[in-house]
Design an enzyme around this catalytic site. Structure first.
Site, PDB file in Angstrom:
ATOM      1  N   CYS A   2      17.281  94.051  -4.328  1.00 54.08           N
ATOM      2  CA  CYS A   2      16.612  95.224  -3.761  1.00 54.08           C
ATOM      3  C   CYS A   2      17.222  95.633  -2.425  1.00 54.08           C
ATOM      4  CB  CYS A   2      15.141  94.913  -3.539  1.00 54.08           C
ATOM      5  SG  CYS A   2      14.320  94.249  -4.983  1.00 54.08           S
ATOM      6  N   ARG A  27      24.182  97.147  -4.231  1.00 54.08           N
ATOM      7  CA  ARG A  27      23.528  95.852  -4.322  1.00 54.08           C
ATOM      8  C   ARG A  27      22.952  95.606  -5.706  1.00 54.08           C
ATOM      9  NH1 ARG A  27      21.724  93.596   0.601  1.00 54.08           N
ATOM     10  NH2 ARG A  27      19.939  92.769  -0.492  1.00 54.08           N
ATOM     11  N   TRP A  73      15.384  95.930  -7.704  1.00 56.30           N
ATOM     12  CA  TRP A  73      16.060  95.142  -8.748  1.00 56.30           C
ATOM     13  C   TRP A  73      14.969  94.236  -9.304  1.00 56.30           C
ATOM     14  CZ3 TRP A  73      17.441  89.944  -9.671  1.00 56.30           C
ATOM     15  CH2 TRP A  73      18.534  89.736 -10.523  1.00 56.30           C
ATOM     16  N   ASN A  99      11.634  93.388  -0.141  1.00 59.33           N
ATOM     17  CA  ASN A  99      12.710  92.644  -0.811  1.00 59.33           C
ATOM     18  C   ASN A  99      12.303  91.179  -0.860  1.00 59.33           C
ATOM     19  OD1 ASN A  99      14.183  94.944  -0.780  1.00 59.33           O
ATOM     20  ND2 ASN A  99      15.813  94.187   0.546  1.00 59.33           N
ATOM     21  N   GLY A 100      12.643  90.504  -1.941  1.00 57.00           N
ATOM     22  CA  GLY A 100      12.356  89.069  -2.016  1.00 57.00           C
ATOM     23  C   GLY A 100      11.326  88.766  -3.093  1.00 57.00           C
ATOM     24  N   GLU A 483      38.876  82.213 -10.525  1.00 58.06           N
ATOM     25  CA  GLU A 483      38.521  83.492  -9.916  1.00 58.06           C
ATOM     26  C   GLU A 483      39.020  84.666 -10.776  1.00 58.06           C
ATOM     27  OE1 GLU A 483      36.526  84.483  -7.901  1.00 58.06           O
ATOM     28  OE2 GLU A 483      37.194  86.436  -7.190  1.00 58.06           O
ATOM     29  N   LYS A 487      36.592  87.438 -12.352  1.00 58.77           N
ATOM     30  CA  LYS A 487      36.809  88.849 -12.011  1.00 58.77           C
ATOM     31  C   LYS A 487      36.842  89.678 -13.287  1.00 58.77           C
ATOM     32  CE  LYS A 487      36.219  89.433  -8.873  1.00 58.77           C
ATOM     33  NZ  LYS A 487      35.671  88.719  -7.772  1.00 58.77           N
ATOM     34  N   GLU A 490      33.234  89.682 -15.145  1.00 60.48           N
ATOM     35  CA  GLU A 490      32.103  90.321 -14.473  1.00 60.48           C
ATOM     36  C   GLU A 490      32.205  91.837 -14.472  1.00 60.48           C
ATOM     37  OE1 GLU A 490      31.498  89.157 -10.363  1.00 60.48           O
ATOM     38  OE2 GLU A 490      33.625  89.246  -9.920  1.00 60.48           O
ATOM     39  N   HIS A 506      41.770  69.913 -25.448  1.00 59.08           N
ATOM     40  CA  HIS A 506      40.551  69.160 -25.736  1.00 59.08           C
ATOM     41  C   HIS A 506      39.430  70.064 -26.237  1.00 59.08           C
ATOM     42  CE1 HIS A 506      42.407  65.587 -24.208  1.00 59.08           C
ATOM     43  NE2 HIS A 506      42.716  66.206 -23.085  1.00 59.08           N
ATOM     44  N   LYS A 604      25.144  92.266  -5.543  1.00 58.26           N
ATOM     45  CA  LYS A 604      26.147  91.897  -4.544  1.00 58.26           C
ATOM     46  C   LYS A 604      25.720  90.652  -3.781  1.00 58.26           C
ATOM     47  CE  LYS A 604      29.771  92.483  -2.031  1.00 58.26           C
ATOM     48  NZ  LYS A 604      31.000  92.049  -2.692  1.00 58.26           N
TER      49      LYS A 604
HETATM   50  C1  G6P Z   1      27.131  87.319  -6.122  1.00 57.79           C
HETATM   51  C2  G6P Z   1      28.334  88.243  -6.042  1.00 57.79           C
HETATM   52  C3  G6P Z   1      29.622  87.414  -6.042  1.00 57.79           C
HETATM   53  C4  G6P Z   1      29.592  86.412  -4.919  1.00 57.79           C
HETATM   54  C5  G6P Z   1      28.355  85.509  -5.002  1.00 57.79           C
HETATM   55  C6  G6P Z   1      28.179  84.688  -3.741  1.00 57.79           C
HETATM   56  O1  G6P Z   1      27.040  86.755  -7.387  1.00 57.79           O
HETATM   57  O2  G6P Z   1      28.340  89.150  -7.122  1.00 57.79           O
HETATM   58  O3  G6P Z   1      30.737  88.280  -5.875  1.00 57.79           O
HETATM   59  O4  G6P Z   1      30.743  85.619  -4.976  1.00 57.79           O
HETATM   60  O5  G6P Z   1      27.170  86.304  -5.125  1.00 57.79           O
HETATM   61  O6  G6P Z   1      27.881  85.574  -2.686  1.00 57.79           O
HETATM   62  P1  G6P Z   1      28.129  85.252  -1.171  1.00 57.79           P
HETATM   63  O7  G6P Z   1      27.579  86.454  -0.457  1.00 57.79           O
HETATM   64  O8  G6P Z   1      27.338  84.009  -0.881  1.00 57.79           O
HETATM   65  O9  G6P Z   1      29.570  85.057  -0.963  1.00 57.79           O
END
Ligand code: G6P
Length: 609
Positions: A2, A27, A73, A99-100, A483, A487, A490, A506, A604
């Protein structure tokens, strides 16, 4: 997750709220709403994108200069207009955005029902609204006491912005474990859950701490502690550029942020390396403390965890200190055995990820030193960690991280070199050699962007159809494969996995079919031949092979397509190999016509467990 924005000042609130909410879209959200006070407080909400809310109010001529807004959200209750914020108490006295998560909301419902409160939504937020109202009516002592009694009574995390009917010229805010900043300029006062929402209006902000509240008037902000006593706060200046939170001609934030990498990496390097000397004294981590460290625990989530996996190889190799890397959500519930002379490193872009924050607190409770590698100044982890090294990535808007990831990597290199030097595990010559090489990374990334983007773009359109992709590598190449794979999946929704190249046989190799996409990352001198052998194994089963490697490694017998990167020190390859992997994910997603900046279901900054 949110987003909150609020404004109290001289200008029309509706424009500022909608603009702020648009800056919070990244977000992740599924509905939005605003409350604006003109004669009365009027509320407008809509399910789905912000444009639906804008359509609803476009003919309303809202003149009010005070209001609060929210992007929701969904957690408790489906995404719907009814569940969207702002919520209003039964008697219309309290209007609130939140939020929360309120963990004991069921118990609070029972309490309120005994006092004849009724609920129209499925949200914990409506319960929170009515609890404030309940205390407000019961004690008749004004907003601050109603809010403080509520903070004592509720469990969970929250950032709230509240308007009371009886206090029409004020916005009240409070927070616990959910981000919130308060800004001010000559036009009024602002509140937001995230800097980009108000960056355009002011860079002068106050950070509000856990279990504190504040009253936003048109020309001042008054802060209170949990006793209701007024507290003094210093105004601070945000260093981020306004332009960094705008697309500036790029089609998407993700590609803009990919291209920003040379610049923000250079900034980050320059803030810790001057005159060929590393200076991390701003973190207050002294050389004596470094000498005393016996173990390192790196804790993070998502891509930040992948930085940790890279760092594990580098830190351990250079400093000879045992390093463990853990996913924060696992660490926090695992009761790990921690060496009292250990250092917990929490890596987080937002500094607000709930699991990372909880892991930091676990480490602190265990009595070990903590160090945050953080992008957002003033965020919870930055404030609670004993030491902080900031990445200078600026605001990162695309959900899928790129530039924050790259600056985090850089900080881990700098830390590893400094620790190795202080602990006398590398000599001055090696120290200087590594420092010199680190400084070449921005230009090498620039070269990759200049030389490879077009080819990767062309190649990507061929792969929009694929269902599965596998990223393989060994050692640091495996770490960066994690990573690359994240990427891709996602943003493009293509199923993808990263495997340590030696582990393929394996089980995973049974998934390889003709034309399965396999991306091999091959940079490490001692082991590249082994990865090539693994690629040959999948090629002979029909896989299409893309390799990412420096020119000196001969991939002719396996690669269907090669992405060449410049040479660097073995420790720094992740900074170079990740660039083509980011581009590949970006262009495959764009060629599928998907919303690359806001992938479905993702947020985010994940401030819930
Ligand atoms: C979310 C984001 C990721 C990020 C992760 C950790 O899942 O989509 O891109 O790596 O959170 O976030 P932070 O703010 O702790 O790096």
């Amino acid at each position: 997750m949110c987003g909150i924005v609020g404004y109290n000042g001289k200008k029309k609130a509706v424009d500022i709220l909608l603009d702020g909410l648009s800056k919070l879209e990244y977000r992740g959200y599924d509905s939005a709403g605003i409350a604006i006070k003109d004669k009365n407080i009027e509320i407008f909400k809509a399910k789905g994108k912000l444009i639906n809310l804008q359509d609803k109010i476009k003919d309303k001529n809202l003149k009010g200069t005070i209001g609060i807004g929210h992007t929701r959200w969904a957690t408790h209750g489906e995404p719907s207009e009814n569940n969207a914020h702002p919520h209003v108490s039964n008697n219309g006295n309290v209007t609130l955005v939140h939020n929360g998560i309120i963990e004991n909301y069921q118990e609070l419902i029972q309490k309120l029902e005994k006092h004849n409160y009724k609920f129209y939504s499925d949200t914990d937020t409506e319960v929170l609204t009515n609890i404030i109202d309940y205390y407000y009516n019961k004690y008749k002592i004004g907003p601050i006491d109603a809010i403080n009694r509520t903070m004592v009574r509720v469990r969970g995390s929250y950032a709230i912005a509240v308007m009371f009917k009886d206090y029409p010229d004020e916005i009240w805010v409070a927070r616990k474990d959910s981000p919130m900043i308060i800004g001010q300029n000559d036009d009024g006062t602002y509140v937001a859950s995230d800097v980009p929402a108000i960056l355009k209006y002011t860079k002068n902000v106050y950070y509000i701490d856990n279990l504190e509240a504040a009253c936003l008037k048109k020309d001042k902000v008054i802060f209170y502690d949990l006793n209701g006593d007024v507290i003094k706060k210093e105004m601070q200046e945000i260093k981020w550029d306004v332009s960094a939170a705008e697309k500036e001609g790029y089609e998407h934030f993700m590609i803009k942020e990919i291209y920003e990498q040379p610049e923000v990496i250079k900034k980050t390097i320059n803030s810790y390396i001057q005159d060929n000397t590393i200076d991390i004294s701003r973190s207050n981590l002294t050389q004596e403390e470094i000498k005393d460290i016996k173990e390192i625990y790196i804790i993070a989530c998502g891509s930040a965890y992948h930085v940790g996996v890279c760092a594990q190889y580098i830190l351990e190799d250079l400093t000879k200190i045992p390093v463990r890397v853990e996913i924060a959500s696992e660490f926090r519930y695992r009761k790990p055995l921690l060496n009292k002379k250990g250092l917990a490193i929490i890596i987080s872009q937002s500094g607000e990820t709930a699991d990372s924050l909880a892991a930091l607190r676990e480490a602190k409770n265990a009595g070990i030193k903590t160090l945050g590698i953080i992008n957002v100044v003033g965020s919870s982890i930055a404030r609670e960690a004993d030491h902080v090294l900031y990445t200078l990535a600026g605001p990162e808007i695309a959900v899928a991280t790129t530039k924050a990831f790259s600056t985090q990597l850089i900080i881990t290199y700098i830390l590893a070199i400094e620790m190795a030097h202080v602990k006398r595990k590398i000599n001055k010559k090696k120290y200087l050699e590594l420092i010199k090489e680190i400084q070449t990374i921005p230009d090498k990334i620039k070269n990759i962007l200049e030389d490879d983007t077009n080819n990767i773009q062309k190649l990507s359109s061929k792969f929009s159809y694929v269902h599965d992709a596998f990223y393989i590598g060994r050692n640091l190449d495996y770490a960066i494969s994690l990573e690359g794979s994240l990427k891709l999946k996602e943003v493009s929704y293509i199923h993808s996995e990263a495997y340590a190249a030696g582990e393929l046989k394996h089980g995973t190799i049974s998934l390889i079919e003709p034309n399965t996409l396999v991306i091999g990352v091959i940079t490490q001198d001692e082991i590249y031949e082994k990865t090539i052998s693994n690629l040959v194994e999948v090629k002979s089963r029909g896989a299409y092979i893309i390799t990412v490697n420096p020119n000196k490694i001969d991939v002719n017998k396996v690669a269907d397509f090669t992405i060449n990167i410049p040479e660097t020190n073995k420790y720094f390859y992740p900074s170079l190999t990740v660039i083509p992997l980011q581009l590949l994910s970006y262009y495959i997603t764009v060629s599928k016509g998907l919303d690359v900046d806001k992938p479905r279901n993702l947020a985010k900054s994940v401030t819930v467990e």
